[in-house]
Write a protein that holds these residues in place. Structure first.
Motif, PDB file in Angstrom:
ATOM      1  N   ASP A 100       0.818  -1.268  -0.109  1.00 31.54           N
ATOM      2  CA  ASP A 100       0.102  -0.134  -0.003  1.00 31.54           C
ATOM      3  C   ASP A 100       0.782   1.160  -0.003  1.00 31.54           C
ATOM      4  O   ASP A 100       2.130   1.081  -0.330  1.00 31.54           O
ATOM      5  N   LEU A 119       1.996   3.154   2.388  1.00 27.90           N
ATOM      6  CA  LEU A 119       3.294   3.114   3.372  1.00 27.90           C
ATOM      7  C   LEU A 119       4.368   2.195   2.841  1.00 27.90           C
ATOM      8  O   LEU A 119       5.682   2.587   2.638  1.00 27.90           O
ATOM      9  N   GLU A 123      11.462  -8.605   5.947  1.00 26.71           N
ATOM     10  CA  GLU A 123      10.431  -8.606   5.014  1.00 26.71           C
ATOM     11  C   GLU A 123       9.060  -8.296   5.624  1.00 26.71           C
ATOM     12  O   GLU A 123       8.133  -7.786   4.854  1.00 26.71           O
ATOM     13  N   ASN A 124       8.964  -8.034   6.866  1.00 24.76           N
ATOM     14  CA  ASN A 124       7.834  -7.540   7.509  1.00 24.76           C
ATOM     15  C   ASN A 124       7.419  -6.038   7.097  1.00 24.76           C
ATOM     16  O   ASN A 124       6.516  -5.524   7.441  1.00 24.76           O
ATOM     17  N   LEU A 130       2.512  -7.143   1.554  1.00 26.63           N
ATOM     18  CA  LEU A 130       1.313  -7.154   2.154  1.00 26.63           C
ATOM     19  C   LEU A 130       1.916  -6.946   3.821  1.00 26.63           C
ATOM     20  O   LEU A 130       1.150  -6.120   4.584  1.00 26.63           O
ATOM     21  N   HIS A 131       2.835  -7.788   4.041  1.00 28.68           N
ATOM     22  CA  HIS A 131       3.206  -7.564   5.578  1.00 28.68           C
ATOM     23  C   HIS A 131       3.517  -6.095   6.075  1.00 28.68           C
ATOM     24  O   HIS A 131       3.320  -5.766   7.372  1.00 28.68           O
ATOM     25  N   GLY A 132       4.197  -5.482   5.156  1.00 29.01           N
ATOM     26  CA  GLY A 132       4.391  -3.866   5.480  1.00 29.01           C
ATOM     27  C   GLY A 132       3.448  -3.042   5.297  1.00 29.01           C
ATOM     28  O   GLY A 132       3.521  -1.861   5.303  1.00 29.01           O
ATOM     29  N   SER A 133       2.207  -3.545   4.880  1.00 26.85           N
ATOM     30  CA  SER A 133       1.165  -2.537   4.561  1.00 26.85           C
ATOM     31  C   SER A 133      -0.016  -2.645   5.534  1.00 26.85           C
ATOM     32  O   SER A 133      -0.700  -3.605   5.902  1.00 26.85           O
ATOM     33  N   PRO A 134      -0.245  -1.480   6.223  1.00 32.93           N
ATOM     34  CA  PRO A 134      -1.098  -1.258   7.172  1.00 32.93           C
ATOM     35  C   PRO A 134      -2.727  -1.371   6.704  1.00 32.93           C
ATOM     36  O   PRO A 134      -3.596  -1.746   7.470  1.00 32.93           O
ATOM     37  N   LEU A 182      -2.598  -8.661  -4.963  1.00 32.29           N
ATOM     38  CA  LEU A 182      -3.488  -9.420  -3.762  1.00 32.29           C
ATOM     39  C   LEU A 182      -4.748  -9.048  -3.767  1.00 32.29           C
ATOM     40  O   LEU A 182      -5.507  -8.934  -2.940  1.00 32.29           O
ATOM     41  N   LYS A 188       0.403 -10.756  11.618  1.00 34.80           N
ATOM     42  CA  LYS A 188       0.456  -9.438  11.971  1.00 34.80           C
ATOM     43  C   LYS A 188      -0.012  -9.218  13.554  1.00 34.80           C
ATOM     44  O   LYS A 188      -0.988  -9.795  13.802  1.00 34.80           O
ATOM     45  N   GLY A 237      -1.775   3.302   8.171  1.00 34.69           N
ATOM     46  CA  GLY A 237      -2.573   3.375   7.012  1.00 34.69           C
ATOM     47  C   GLY A 237      -3.124   4.568   6.700  1.00 34.69           C
ATOM     48  O   GLY A 237      -3.458   5.182   7.703  1.00 34.69           O
ATOM     49  N   THR A 295      -7.971  -0.641   7.914  1.00 32.25           N
ATOM     50  CA  THR A 295      -6.373  -0.645   8.792  1.00 32.25           C
ATOM     51  C   THR A 295      -6.563  -1.411  10.075  1.00 32.25           C
ATOM     52  O   THR A 295      -6.788  -0.784  11.059  1.00 32.25           O
ATOM     53  N   THR A 355      -3.101  -1.366  13.093  1.00 33.80           N
ATOM     54  CA  THR A 355      -2.442   0.087  13.419  1.00 33.80           C
ATOM     55  C   THR A 355      -3.367   1.111  13.778  1.00 33.80           C
ATOM     56  O   THR A 355      -4.360   1.371  13.234  1.00 33.80           O
TER      57      THR A 355
END
Lengths: 265, 396
Positions: A93, A95, A214-215, A219-223, B41, B60, B182, B215, B218
């Motif tokens: 995303d 971020l 990789e977090n 996807l994993h880094g996307s809030p 995705l 997460k 986000g 979101t 977070t």
């Protein structure tokens, strides 16, 4: 004066549709092109280089097919090109995308100015540029429509705000996003195409970046998460008049009178 | 590993996923299904796989959501007045706050903004935080972001709403990145779940598709909303108060120097118009815009257009409706030769009365039009104009 221009490959068409029976996204063809706003960012970089010298590096993030837009930038006059490509970047995303680009920029290193188009035609968010600047902890200015002055220490730009034009000075390193009326982009040149035929494009995957967790990517880094996609609801109550069957002028005139847009106001 | 996983034991290489992938991200390589970086995705392959071999891995950790309460609205103060989107954001914030029993907060940054702060009290806000300092007179993204950040750290709001304006779209991403959270741009619908997750709907994938975005892990949750998308807040008995914040020099650090600011000539804006006549790709030549202009004038409205018309140079971009232009909410909009791409319709479909004229009966504009006219604008509009000018035949 080293400039990095961030560019993106976008779908050549906006004709994305959902199959009403299966709910599956349909996209006709794989037609893609450089985000049109990025052409203005590139042209701005060329103009500055003509004046101040230095090097122009283009950076994109995407699948290997995005090489096409780096080649196009070479044909216009860019000196070096990098592509951030890794399956682990998928699903990014704002971020994660801006973080990945900021990481790529740090790998390229040595830059004075970063230029982005004001937005992309697919996401239309206009957020990635400012977000990159924040990751890099450098100042930014958006909606730049004129470069008033540029030297080796900083740049004076005119910003197109809603009700005013703001002229501001920024010192390097900094990031600007440019409006489309800034300069007219040059066309790719055949001569440059021949010259740059064998020029390499450098690939950066996750392992090539300084943060390899990789977090923080994809996807994993996307809030934000897309919960679902759907076709916009159409309004149920609507009336259609066909000019082959009825006098639409009469109908329309009646409607406008009835709704008090004309006549006895 | 990222995201979409293929269980190669379950996969029978039927290729269904390759065909349904809208982004051509799935390939068969060395007898295996592989997914490349073009993957967005969208999860279509997960739904489509007959073997159930494709899945989405998610790991997460969430923040403690109960620690983040309140809906914070950024009140945009520019050129000595509040941007009207502020009242609309407060309207939406009140609705979200009521559902979740949270307070409505407002952040106001600028120089000599106290009167503006007072003017917001009747709209049902709980606290208005004011940062008033002469060094904050002009919008500079670094100082404003510092102030914004310090308030969020102090009050820990669950949701932050910012106008999708020139300033908001520059400021919001910087602040959201500071909190590694986000930000969803240009939301057209906002709702909130019981667990305080903001449900954000916006056009996505550059196409005729809406995406519902959350979101979930977070806080705060940032969203920008364009002017004229939400309804204005209602005036209610005052219950809140104004809190004047001290502006530390620390917050004023800046590497941006404003040299001068020139007011644009105030042209009538399409966002304020009650009636709009819109020129679309069905217009064949620049001079044909005249008759639409005439119609607009007769209706006491303005002429607007779609992106292709601006690109042709037939109309100024300030008249453009769409995601890359303006959002409008007039009482009446008459689209002429507009097909109705979502980037356009998303920015005008809250109009009270939509009339569409188009030769193609299958054009998507007819799906959102209250009154559709399948016909040639070159036939209909001049006759209508003549009728209205003549003023007798059908007039009331």
């Amino acid at each position: 004066m080293n400039t990095i221009v961030c560019i993106k490959q976008v779908p050549g068409t906006t004709a994305v549709d959902i199959d009403p029976d299966t709910g599956v996204l349909k996209r006709d063809g794989i037609d893609s092109k450089m985000n049109p706003y990025d052409l203005y960012a590139l042209e701005t970089a060329f103009r500055l280089k003509e004046k101040l010298g230095g090097k122009i590096t283009v950076l994109t993030m995407g699948p290997p097919q995005a090489e096409a837009i780096i080649k196009e930038a070479y044909m216009m006059g860019a000196d070096e090109g990098y592509i951030l490509s890794d399956r682990r970047f998928a699903g990014s995303d704002v971020l994660a995308t801006s973080y990945t680009l900021a990481q790529g920029i740090q790998q390229i290193g040595d830059y004075d100015l970063i230029i982005c188009g004001k937005q992309t035609t697919d996401g239309d968010t206009a957020q990635v540029g400012p977000a990159i600047a924040e990751h890099l902890k450098i100042p930014h200015v958006t909606w730049v429509r004129t470069i008033e002055k540029a030297d080796t220490s900083g740049i004076v730009v005119e910003q197109n705000m809603a009700d005013s034009y703001e002229v501001v000075w920024l010192s390097y390193p900094c990031l600007i996003t440019v409006e489309k009326d800034i300069y007219t982009p040059r066309l790719p040149s055949y001569k440059k195409m021949l010259e740059t035929k064998n020029r390499t494009i450098q690939y950066l995957d996750l392992n090539a970046l300084s943060d390899t967790d990789e977090n923080h990517y994809g996807l994993h880094g996307s809030p934000t998460q897309v919960e679902q996609v759907f076709q916009p609801q159409s309004r149920t109550e609507h009336i259609v008049w066909d000019s082959r069957k009825t006098d639409c002028v009469v109908q329309l005139h009646d409607l406008l009178s009835r709704e008090k847009f004309i006549g006895g106001k | 590993m990222a995201s979409i996983q293929v269980d190669h034991h379950k996969c029978d290489l039927c290729g269904t996923c390759i065909n349904v992938c809208p982004f051509n991200a799935i390939h068969k390589e060395n007898g295996r299904i592989t997914i490349d970086a073009a993957c967005k995705l969208c999860r279509q392959c997960i739904k489509a796989c007959p073997q159930g071999a494709i899945s989405l891995s998610q790991r997460k950790k969430s923040v403690d959501k109960s620690q983040w309460r309140g809906i914070l609205v950024y009140a945009e103060y520019v050129n000595h007045s509040l941007h009207p989107v502020t009242i609309e954001l407060i309207g939406k914030a009140s609705e979200l706050a009521e559902k979740t029993h949270m307070p409505v907060y407002v952040l106001l940054i600028g120089s000599q903004v106290k009167t503006a702060a007072v003017s917001l009290l009747p709209y049902g806000v709980d606290k208005i935080f004011v940062y008033d300092h002469e060094a904050l007179e002009h919008f500079r993204v670094d100082t404003y972001a510092q102030v914004f950040e310090s308030l969020i750290n102090e009050i820990k709001p669950s949701v932050v709403l910012v106008g999708g304006t020139s300033i908001g779209r520059s400021l919001a991403p910087r602040v959201a990145v500071r909190f590694k959270t986000g930000l969803t741009a240009d939301c057209t619908t906002l709702d909130i779940k019981d667990n305080s997750d903001l449900v954000q709907i916006r056009p996505a994938f550059g196409g005729n598709i809406m995406a519902q975005i959350v979101t979930p892990h977070t806080r705060p949750q940032f969203a920008t909303v364009r002017y004229k998308v939400m309804d204005k807040a209602k005036i209610v008995p005052i219950r809140g108060n104004i809190i004047e914040k001290k502006v530390d020099n620390q917050l004023l650090r800046s590497s941006i120097h404003v040299i001068r600011s020139t007011q644009k000539e105030k042209l009538p804006s399409i966002t304020e118009a009650e009636v709009l006549v819109v020129a679309g790709q069905g217009i064949k030549a620049k001079e044909d815009m005249k008759v639409l202009e005439q119609l607009a004038q007769l209706l006491g409205g303005q002429l607007a257009c779609t992106r292709p018309i601006v690109e042709k140079g037939w109309c100024d971009y300030t008249k453009q409706i769409g995601l890359s232009g303006r959002t409008v909410k007039p009482r009446l909009i008459i689209t002429c030769g507009v097909s109705g791409a979502i980037q356009f319709t998303a920015c005008m479909n809250t109009a009270e009365c939509v009339v569409a004229i188009n030769t193609d009966e299958n054009a998507p504009i007819f799906e959102i039009a209250h009154y559709g006219i399948v016909g040639d604008l070159y036939d209909i509009v001049p006759k209508l104009v003549k009728e209205m000018e003549g003023g007798s035949c059908y007039a009331v």
